[in-house]
Enzyme design. Structure first.
Site, PDB file in Angstrom:
ATOM      1  N   CYS A 294       3.740  13.113  -7.148  1.00 16.72           N
ATOM      2  CA  CYS A 294       2.972  14.131  -7.867  1.00 16.72           C
ATOM      3  C   CYS A 294       2.006  13.435  -8.809  1.00 16.72           C
ATOM      4  CB  CYS A 294       3.903  15.049  -8.654  1.00 16.72           C
ATOM      5  SG  CYS A 294       3.028  16.210  -9.740  1.00 16.72           S
TER       6      CYS A 294
ATOM      7  N   CYS B 262       6.309  20.626 -11.552  1.00 17.98           N
ATOM      8  CA  CYS B 262       5.271  20.937 -12.544  1.00 17.98           C
ATOM      9  C   CYS B 262       4.093  21.703 -11.973  1.00 17.98           C
ATOM     10  CB  CYS B 262       4.779  19.648 -13.214  1.00 17.98           C
ATOM     11  SG  CYS B 262       3.754  18.605 -12.141  1.00 17.98           S
TER      12      CYS B 262
ATOM     13  N   ARG C  80      -5.347 -11.222  16.554  1.00 20.85           N
ATOM     14  CA  ARG C  80      -6.319 -11.117  17.648  1.00 20.85           C
ATOM     15  C   ARG C  80      -7.675 -10.792  17.031  1.00 20.85           C
ATOM     16  NH1 ARG C  80      -4.066 -11.253  22.618  1.00 20.85           N
ATOM     17  NH2 ARG C  80      -1.899 -10.562  22.886  1.00 20.85           N
TER      18      ARG C  80
ATOM     19  N   GLY D 207      -1.320 -10.236  11.945  1.00 13.83           N
ATOM     20  CA  GLY D 207      -1.873  -8.942  12.326  1.00 13.83           C
ATOM     21  C   GLY D 207      -2.758  -8.285  11.292  1.00 13.83           C
ATOM     22  N   SER D 208      -3.474  -9.074  10.510  1.00 14.02           N
ATOM     23  CA  SER D 208      -4.382  -8.506   9.509  1.00 14.02           C
ATOM     24  C   SER D 208      -5.744  -9.166   9.616  1.00 14.02           C
ATOM     25  CB  SER D 208      -3.829  -8.707   8.092  1.00 14.02           C
ATOM     26  OG  SER D 208      -4.748  -8.255   7.118  1.00 14.02           O
TER      27      SER D 208
ATOM     28  N   HIS E 174       0.808  -1.226   0.000  1.00 12.67           N
ATOM     29  CA  HIS E 174       0.000   0.000   0.000  1.00 12.67           C
ATOM     30  C   HIS E 174       0.839   1.273   0.000  1.00 12.67           C
ATOM     31  CE1 HIS E 174      -3.515  -2.499   1.838  1.00 12.67           C
ATOM     32  NE2 HIS E 174      -3.394  -2.654   0.526  1.00 12.67           N
TER      33      HIS E 174
END
Length: 284
Positions: free
Chosen positions: A133, A187, A251, A224-225, A125
């Site tokens: 940009c 830009c 958990r 942990g997901s 992610h």
């Protein structure tokens, strides 16, 4: 059928996980739960407050939304930058050095796996420490932008005392209407954190790289997901489709518990450290 494990101790937990996954190497898929011991709260864990993250569509379409986001991020990113890897991150790096883990696919943007010493990491992610940009696609360091935002908004970050930090380096502020936003120096285009927002797709080359990592492994360890979003859950389905074992350490329940060979409702850091110690014992 999922085999839910209720461990009586960490040694037993590690041995059971090792029995299911075998000697490896396996891929670790990590989520926000692995970073909670570093002081970064997750979105969906037990006791987490409700959150409504900004979507990609909101960010692109409305300058007011962008101003609000950058004001919050300007405070929140500093807190993430000050965090350090916890023993779960370090244990994963140890497992990689021991040959038990071949790489990490992380849904987190906190870069703590890199800081802990993991060498093969896919930031699914994106990363909180980079800015892109939307016009010319130039990527710059978030620290560089911080200097520019400080100059445009002197004293802003220091004046905000009560901040809630979120996993995307965001923070909650009451008012941001006077905050000034910086544009791309190359830009003049719109700057955005190099993070995949809700409503935005993970770049296809990154997804293919992650699939290839799973293809080369003998199993998948989810840590942990909650696997609520498809961007992470797809790799569980991919591994299962190849007949590879999946173990989930989290958990609370996840959206892929029915696909796992084993689920463990125990703390991430404790289980990973026990696995690293178990690997060390096997190699002694």
């Amino acid at each position: 059928m999922t085999n839910t494990f209720h461990p009586s101790g960490l040694v037993e937990t590690a041995r059971r996980v090792s029995d299911v996954l075998g000697p490896g190497p396996v891929v670790a898929l990590t989520g926000a739960g692995i970073s909670t011991d570093s002081g970064i709260p997750d979105y969906r864990g037990p006791g987490s407050p409700p959150r409504t993250p900004m979507t990609y569509q909101e960010f692109v379409a409305d300058a007011a939304f962008r101003r609000h986001y950058w004001a919050r991020n300007h405070v929140g990113w500093r807190h993430v930058a000050d965090t350090a890897p916890n023993d779960g991150h370090r244990a994963l790096a140890d497992l990689e050095r021991a040959g038990r883990v071949s790489g990490v696919i992380t849904q987190n943007v906190d870069t703590l796996h890199d800081a802990a010493g993991s060498r093969s990491v896919i930031d699914l992610h994106g990363r909180y420490d980079r800015v892109i940009c939307l016009g010319c696609r130039a990527v710059t360091a978030r620290a560089e932008l911080a200097v520019r935002l400080d100059a445009l908004n002197p004293g802003f970050a220091e004046e905000v005392a009560d901040v809630e930090v979120a996993p995307d380096a965001d923070a909650v502020l009451a008012s941001t209407e006077h905050f000034r936003v910086a544009d791309c120096t190359s830009c003049g285009g719109v700057l955005k954190p190099d993070i995949v927002y809700f409503g935005e797709n993970v770049p296809r080359p990154r997804v293919e790289e992650a699939y290839a990592m799973v293809d080369r492994a003998v199993g998948l360890l989810v840590v942990g997901s909650s696997l609520t979003v498809f961007s992470g859950r797809r790799f569980v389905k991919h591994a299962v489709g190849q007949g590879k074992p999946v173990v989930i350490v989290n958990r609370g329940t996840t959206r892929a518990d029915d696909l796992a060979a084993l689920t463990v409702g125990y703390g991430c850091s404790e289980v990973l450290r026990a696995l690293a110690e178990d690997a060390r014992g096997d190699s002694a």
